[in-house]
Design a protein around this motif. Structure first.
Motif, PDB file in Angstrom:
ATOM      1  N   UNK A 279      54.181  37.369  34.956  1.00 57.44           N
ATOM      2  CA  UNK A 279      53.820  38.064  36.180  1.00 57.44           C
ATOM      3  C   UNK A 279      54.058  39.572  36.032  1.00 57.44           C
ATOM      4  N   UNK A 280      55.195  39.935  35.432  1.00 58.90           N
ATOM      5  CA  UNK A 280      55.517  41.360  35.256  1.00 58.90           C
ATOM      6  C   UNK A 280      54.519  42.048  34.312  1.00 58.90           C
ATOM      7  N   UNK A 281      54.162  41.349  33.219  1.00 54.97           N
ATOM      8  CA  UNK A 281      53.194  41.919  32.264  1.00 54.97           C
ATOM      9  C   UNK A 281      51.858  42.182  32.953  1.00 54.97           C
ATOM     10  N   UNK A 282      51.385  41.180  33.705  1.00 55.31           N
ATOM     11  CA  UNK A 282      50.098  41.326  34.390  1.00 55.31           C
ATOM     12  C   UNK A 282      50.168  42.440  35.435  1.00 55.31           C
ATOM     13  N   UNK A 283      51.274  42.482  36.163  1.00 54.75           N
ATOM     14  CA  UNK A 283      51.404  43.489  37.210  1.00 54.75           C
ATOM     15  C   UNK A 283      51.403  44.894  36.612  1.00 54.75           C
ATOM     16  N   UNK A 284      52.093  45.032  35.503  1.00 59.31           N
ATOM     17  CA  UNK A 284      52.143  46.322  34.834  1.00 59.31           C
ATOM     18  C   UNK A 284      50.730  46.763  34.432  1.00 59.31           C
ATOM     19  N   UNK A 285      49.952  45.822  33.877  1.00 59.58           N
ATOM     20  CA  UNK A 285      48.578  46.145  33.474  1.00 59.58           C
ATOM     21  C   UNK A 285      47.703  46.472  34.675  1.00 59.58           C
ATOM     22  N   UNK A 286      47.912  45.730  35.771  1.00 61.89           N
ATOM     23  CA  UNK A 286      47.134  45.997  36.987  1.00 61.89           C
ATOM     24  C   UNK A 286      47.421  47.409  37.489  1.00 61.89           C
ATOM     25  N   UNK A 287      48.697  47.773  37.485  1.00 61.78           N
ATOM     26  CA  UNK A 287      49.061  49.123  37.937  1.00 61.78           C
ATOM     27  C   UNK A 287      48.470  50.175  37.010  1.00 61.78           C
ATOM     28  N   UNK A 288      48.560  49.903  35.697  1.00 62.93           N
ATOM     29  CA  UNK A 288      48.029  50.868  34.731  1.00 62.93           C
ATOM     30  C   UNK A 288      46.516  51.024  34.889  1.00 62.93           C
ATOM     31  N   UNK A 289      45.845  49.949  35.325  1.00 59.24           N
ATOM     32  CA  UNK A 289      44.392  50.007  35.503  1.00 59.24           C
ATOM     33  C   UNK A 289      44.015  50.588  36.866  1.00 59.24           C
ATOM     34  N   UNK A 290      45.032  50.975  37.656  1.00 58.15           N
ATOM     35  CA  UNK A 290      44.763  51.621  38.940  1.00 58.15           C
ATOM     36  C   UNK A 290      44.466  50.673  40.083  1.00 58.15           C
ATOM     37  N   UNK A 291      44.809  49.383  39.920  1.00 58.43           N
ATOM     38  CA  UNK A 291      44.589  48.418  41.004  1.00 58.43           C
ATOM     39  C   UNK A 291      45.642  48.640  42.096  1.00 58.43           C
ATOM     40  N   UNK A 292      45.188  48.719  43.350  1.00 56.57           N
ATOM     41  CA  UNK A 292      46.164  48.824  44.439  1.00 56.57           C
ATOM     42  C   UNK A 292      46.651  47.423  44.791  1.00 56.57           C
ATOM     43  N   UNK A 293      47.969  47.231  44.719  1.00 50.90           N
ATOM     44  CA  UNK A 293      48.557  45.915  44.967  1.00 50.90           C
ATOM     45  C   UNK A 293      49.126  45.867  46.376  1.00 50.90           C
ATOM     46  N   UNK A 294      48.657  44.902  47.154  1.00 48.84           N
ATOM     47  CA  UNK A 294      49.084  44.760  48.546  1.00 48.84           C
ATOM     48  C   UNK A 294      49.657  43.361  48.697  1.00 48.84           C
ATOM     49  N   UNK A 295      50.990  43.280  48.737  1.00 41.67           N
ATOM     50  CA  UNK A 295      51.634  41.977  48.681  1.00 41.67           C
ATOM     51  C   UNK A 295      52.318  41.634  49.998  1.00 41.67           C
ATOM     52  N   UNK A 296      52.237  40.376  50.392  1.00 39.81           N
ATOM     53  CA  UNK A 296      52.953  39.941  51.586  1.00 39.81           C
ATOM     54  C   UNK A 296      52.096  39.892  52.833  1.00 39.81           C
ATOM     55  N   UNK A 297      50.782  40.012  52.664  1.00 42.60           N
ATOM     56  CA  UNK A 297      49.914  40.020  53.839  1.00 42.60           C
ATOM     57  C   UNK A 297      48.802  38.980  53.695  1.00 42.60           C
ATOM     58  N   UNK A 298      48.719  38.023  54.613  1.00 42.59           N
ATOM     59  CA  UNK A 298      47.651  37.027  54.554  1.00 42.59           C
ATOM     60  C   UNK A 298      46.339  37.563  55.116  1.00 42.59           C
ATOM     61  N   UNK A 299      45.233  37.060  54.576  1.00 41.37           N
ATOM     62  CA  UNK A 299      43.924  37.368  55.162  1.00 41.37           C
ATOM     63  C   UNK A 299      43.738  36.442  56.363  1.00 41.37           C
ATOM     64  N   UNK A 300      43.405  37.011  57.526  1.00 46.08           N
ATOM     65  CA  UNK A 300      43.307  36.193  58.730  1.00 46.08           C
ATOM     66  C   UNK A 300      41.909  36.175  59.341  1.00 46.08           C
ATOM     67  N   UNK A 301      41.027  37.043  58.871  1.00 46.17           N
ATOM     68  CA  UNK A 301      39.719  37.089  59.506  1.00 46.17           C
ATOM     69  C   UNK A 301      38.737  37.823  58.594  1.00 46.17           C
ATOM     70  N   UNK A 302      37.448  37.659  58.874  1.00 42.38           N
ATOM     71  CA  UNK A 302      36.436  38.404  58.122  1.00 42.38           C
ATOM     72  C   UNK A 302      35.192  38.542  58.978  1.00 42.38           C
ATOM     73  N   UNK A 303      34.315  39.438  58.566  1.00 40.86           N
ATOM     74  CA  UNK A 303      33.025  39.563  59.230  1.00 40.86           C
ATOM     75  C   UNK A 303      31.939  39.536  58.177  1.00 40.86           C
ATOM     76  N   UNK A 304      30.786  39.006  58.564  1.00 41.23           N
ATOM     77  CA  UNK A 304      29.661  38.945  57.648  1.00 41.23           C
ATOM     78  C   UNK A 304      28.402  39.357  58.393  1.00 41.23           C
ATOM     79  N   UNK A 305      27.393  39.765  57.634  1.00 39.44           N
ATOM     80  CA  UNK A 305      26.112  40.080  58.263  1.00 39.44           C
ATOM     81  C   UNK A 305      24.997  39.633  57.324  1.00 39.44           C
ATOM     82  N   UNK A 306      23.807  39.634  57.826  1.00 39.65           N
ATOM     83  CA  UNK A 306      22.677  39.246  57.007  1.00 39.65           C
ATOM     84  C   UNK A 306      22.526  40.247  55.861  1.00 39.65           C
ATOM     85  N   UNK A 307      22.284  39.721  54.661  1.00 39.64           N
ATOM     86  CA  UNK A 307      22.212  40.596  53.491  1.00 39.64           C
ATOM     87  C   UNK A 307      20.917  41.389  53.438  1.00 39.64           C
ATOM     88  N   UNK A 308      19.920  40.969  54.175  1.00 40.38           N
ATOM     89  CA  UNK A 308      18.649  41.696  54.190  1.00 40.38           C
ATOM     90  C   UNK A 308      17.954  41.461  55.514  1.00 40.38           C
TER      91      UNK A 308
END
Lengths: 430, 424
Positions: free
Chosen positions: B254-283
């Motif tokens: 986990x630490x190795x992967x996290x280190x690589x994610x940080x080095x690749x500039x990925x923003x890590x947001x931990x501790x928050x569940x996804x509770x909703x979403x919105x969608x629309x027609x693609x065309x």
């Protein structure tokens, strides 16, 4: 398209006698011990049995009437890392907070030096209110090495650390002096929860928050407020915390009624309003205040094109930073925010110095008996700060900032101050 | 709303690989997870395909060819698995070992697990070479009964295996594995005291296996312990036996992967569940399908909206709560994606505990672009992909294929999401 949240654990389910019902939390624990392996104290302190014991196991044990809370609960630093580590949503920090309060209530002598030392630390705001009446005198006395030695020996406050200096003008004095809000708006309104530290010790952080939000056209309100309660939870002073929380909830709920959202500059303050209040108290508007509370930078990301504005800035009078994400930012999912936001600034680099806890955890590292463990926990962060190029620290938590300064001698800034420098063209204060 | 190009939901192996693949392909990535990475509970071993119809698999790449059409490997192809493994090898470097054939890694239960990638600290313990082995248990750690594990192992692998239980010096009875790890890493006296206790029991063994508590830098701890045994006149190889949770090798991965994610500039947001979403027609037309336009996470009661261009769902399976059930239905809780399952709940499982359970295959079905399909087999949302255990169609627990499926689908979902971003 909302998700089904019916099964979510409801923290406060009031028993007839008024205690939170923690049984669902205890029952959810399947003893994987992942919380224990995320606990920074258990890693360095042989006397600490870890969050699994302090939470679900101790809760079960104390269902028997003759069983008292173990005194090791006072060694928990309230970093709350166990909350995020648990794969089963056990409300560990809530269990620790209630156990600690029960221990202080039932087992700690109200005549002991420890009790009064903890009470003093927990009520920092009261101490600060008097101290900041004569800031220069207080700073001179508290900085005196003899006073520090006496504190260490007779009160149990470590002499290894330098007391934070009181500002000669508090944030609230500055706010009153400038005549309050400089921008008026019916649509964009935030109420600022500054907490005690930004008021008495680092008013420049509060000023930065005001100037940045006014830059984006927000009307800022700065209502009367008390301590968020964080140091009170951590010391088991739940009655003190309840009084402060009630005042804050009532005050800020009125502002929410007037279309204000609440923003905080300290991540422990936002954590208290968002998570600990609903877990520990059930005033009328607790949940509503919680749902309207945000970290200041997070709020701007949601409602403004912060990335775009920062990208357009071509010259910032600021150095590169060694950034430490406070545990309480981490637990709100804000640990990656600062480096992501500041990456939009071409000529400022915020280098993350790793995931370890700084070790001070508010009042924990100020206690003489915890000083060594606090520094052992912080060792990893100090090493990473030393290895990183930048020689200025950056964090959102006032006590993490103390620990960073203490271990490195770097000056430490707040993210809002960097945004202030970038967006309002002010130099970063020394 | 908070803008980002690729939003990955879920921070386990599949989500991490998807996020890293997308970031390395040039996308701006945010990884949101509801709690700390599940890799802390995982063994740290990477199984790709260990069993087919109950038989041990030696060459997983050959065996993949014969898997049924519904298997995620059949859907995304061996090529995706190769890409996922290449990324994994790049991230782990010399900290992991393994080639194209499975190795048998001894476990704390005394079984052997067919595994394609394993930590270097585990390598000297690989079963099957006939070397004499001594397993060392910690008296206060009930999860590893070294004597019992040794007896079980001795019955299945060539070479003598013995077990001994010792009390680790000067620690409380319920000391955490992290405490052992810290002392083994930082305290020479602690290591010396341990070697002194074990050396008399070596008695000609070629290698000594400890529960995996060698901390962040296992190579250092192994070298120090081996030097200690050498000095005591009992030269041996020292290795780790992967444990159940809390798992130090899992935490290291986990630490190795996290280190690589940080080095690749990925923003890590931990501790928050996804509770909703919105969608629309693609065309504009009815035929165009839908696209996800926003994802809302819950931060302690406050709703925080993100506006991603592409989304990867890597929330885990039934155990990880990426798939959930009620009495009368099985469902995917974030997007309510189609999860094929028998109507009658009594058909969800078989009577024998290790029977051929339908529930073990529950999950969303994807196309070769890793996009979830609706009940009619059409793409559910044109900018949504799924990876890891949330993808069904195979019993990856029995087949020892869970990590490989995460690598293959994570790699496919991440690279295709990044391609979609750069093309738009």
């Amino acid at each position: 398209m909302s998700t089904d949240n019916e099964d979510d654990f409801e923290p406060i389910q009031v028993f007839p006698e008024g205690d939170a019902d923690l049984r669902p939390g205890a029952d959810s624990c399947y003893k994987c011990s992942t919380c224990d392996s995320s606990c920074p104290v258990a890693e360095v302190d042989d006397d600490f049995p870890g969050p699994k014991f302090q939470g679900p196991e101790q809760w079960r044990l104390t269902r028997k009437e003759d069983q008292e809370i173990d005194d090791s609960i006072m060694k928990c630093s309230n970093c709350m890392r166990c909350d995020g580590a648990c794969p089963s949503d056990v409300p560990l920090s809530q269990m620790h907070n209630t156990a600690r309060a029960q221990y202080v209530e039932e087992s700690m002598s109200k005549l002991s030096v420890e009790y009064w030392r903890n009470r003093l630390l927990a009520n920092y705001g009261t101490m600060a209110r008097f101290g900041s009446m004569f800031p220069r005198l207080t700073n001179a006395v508290m900085g005196n090495s003899l006073v520090q030695k006496l504190n260490d020996r007779f009160v149990g406050i470590t002499s290894e650390r330098d007391f934070p200096e009181f500002a000669t003008e508090t944030f609230r004095e500055w706010w009153a002096d400038r005549g309050g809000a400089a921008v008026e708006s019916d649509e964009k309104r935030v109420a600022y929860f500054h907490g005690d530290y930004a008021n008495y010790n680092t008013p420049e952080v509060g000023k930065a928050m005001v100037r940045v939000f006014e830059h984006f056209g927000y009307e800022v309100a700065v209502p009367e407020q008390r301590c968020s309660g964080t140091p009170m939870f951590a010391n088991g002073m739940l009655d003190d915390a309840r009084r402060a929380a009630r005042f804050n909830v009532e005050t800020f709920a009125d502002l929410v009624d007037d279309d204000y959202d609440i923003v905080c500059s300290c991540t422990s303050c936002s954590m208290a309003l968002r998570q600990e209040y609903p877990e520990l108290f059930d005033f009328d508007d607790t949940e509503r205040v919680s749902a309207h509370t945000y970290d200041a930078v997070e709020y701007l990301r949601i409602h403004e094109d912060l990335d775009g504005e920062l990208e357009a800035v071509d010259d910032v009078d600021a150095p590169d930073f060694a950034y430490h994400a406070p545990c309480h930012a981490r637990n709100q999912g804000l640990d990656g925010q600062t480096t992501a936001v500041l990456s939009n600034l071409g000529d400022v680099d915020a280098h993350d110095v790793g995931e370890s806890c700084s070790g001070i955890s508010g009042t924990y590292g100020w206690k003489s008996e915890n000083y060594d463990a606090s520094m052992a926990i912080g060792e990893e962060m100090f090493e990473h700060m030393d290895e990183a190029e930048p020689e200025t620290g950056l964090t959102e938590c006032p006590t993490c900032a103390m620990q960073m300064e203490h271990g490195s001698d770097y000056p430490v800034k707040h993210t809002l101050q960097v945004l202030e420098a970038a967006l309002t063209d002010r130099p970063l204060p020394a | 709303m908070i803008g980002t190009e690729v939003l990955v939901v879920g921070g386990g192996l599949a989500g991490s690989v998807a996020a890293l693949s997308a970031a390395r392909d040039g996308a701006r990535v945010t990884l949101v997870s509801k709690s700390e990475s599940t890799l802390r509970q995982a063994s740290g071993l990477v199984d790709v395909l260990g069993r087919v119809d109950g038989d041990l698999v030696a060459d997983p790449f050959a065996a993949i060819e014969d898997l049924p059409e519904s298997h995620p490997y059949s859907v995304v192809g061996t090529e995706a698995l190769r890409e996922g493994l290449a990324l994994f090898d790049d991230v782990t470097g010399d900290r992991y070992r393994g080639g194209d054939r499975n190795a048998l890694v001894p476990t704390t239960q005394g079984t052997v697990k067919p595994t394609l990638r394993y930590p270097a600290s585990v390598a000297p313990g690989i079963a099957g070479d006939g070397h004499e082995t001594l397993l060392v248990g910690i008296s206060t750690d009930p999860d590893f009964d070294a004597k019992r594990a040794a007896d079980t192992l001795a019955g299945t692998v060539p070479g003598e295996v013995r077990g001994v239980t010792v009390r680790f010096p000067r620690l409380r009875d319920d000391a955490k594995r992290t405490r052992y790890a810290k002392l083994l890493t930082e305290d020479a006296e602690f290591r010396d005291a341990l070697v002194e206790k074990i050396a008399p029991k070596v008695d000609g063994a070629d290698r000594v296996g400890f529960p995996a508590v060698f901390g962040e830098d296992p190579a250092f701890v192994r070298a120090e312990l081996e030097a200690g045994f050498d000095a005591a006149g009992e030269p041996v190889s020292v290795f780790e036996v992967p444990t159940g949770p809390p798992s130090i090798p899992g935490t290291r991965l986990r630490d190795l992967l996290r280190h690589e994610l940080e080095a690749a500039g990925v923003e890590l947001v931990t501790g928050v569940p996804v509770v909703d979403f919105e969608a629309e027609s693609a065309g504009s037309g009815d035929e165009d399908g839908e696209r996800v336009t926003s994802i809302v996470v819950d931060r302690n009661g406050a709703r925080v909206p993100y506006a991603p261009e592409q989304v990867v769902l890597a929330t885990g399976g039934l155990v990880g709560e990426g798939i959930d059930s009620e009495r009368d239905r099985v469902y995917e809780p974030v997007f309510d994606l189609h999860v094929p399952h028998p109507e009658d709940r009594y058909d969800w499982s078989e009577e024998p505990a290790f029977g051929d359970h339908a529930f073990a295959r529950f999950g969303v079905r994807i196309d070769d672009d890793a996009r979830p399909l609706d009940a009619d087999g059409a793409v559910a949302y044109e900018n949504l992909r799924a990876a890891g255990a949330v993808v069904g169609g195979a019993d990856t627990a029995t087949g020892k294929a869970a990590s490989g499926v995460s690598l293959a689908t994570g790699s496919r979902a991440g690279t295709r999401a990044a391609t979609a971003v750069t093309q738009s």
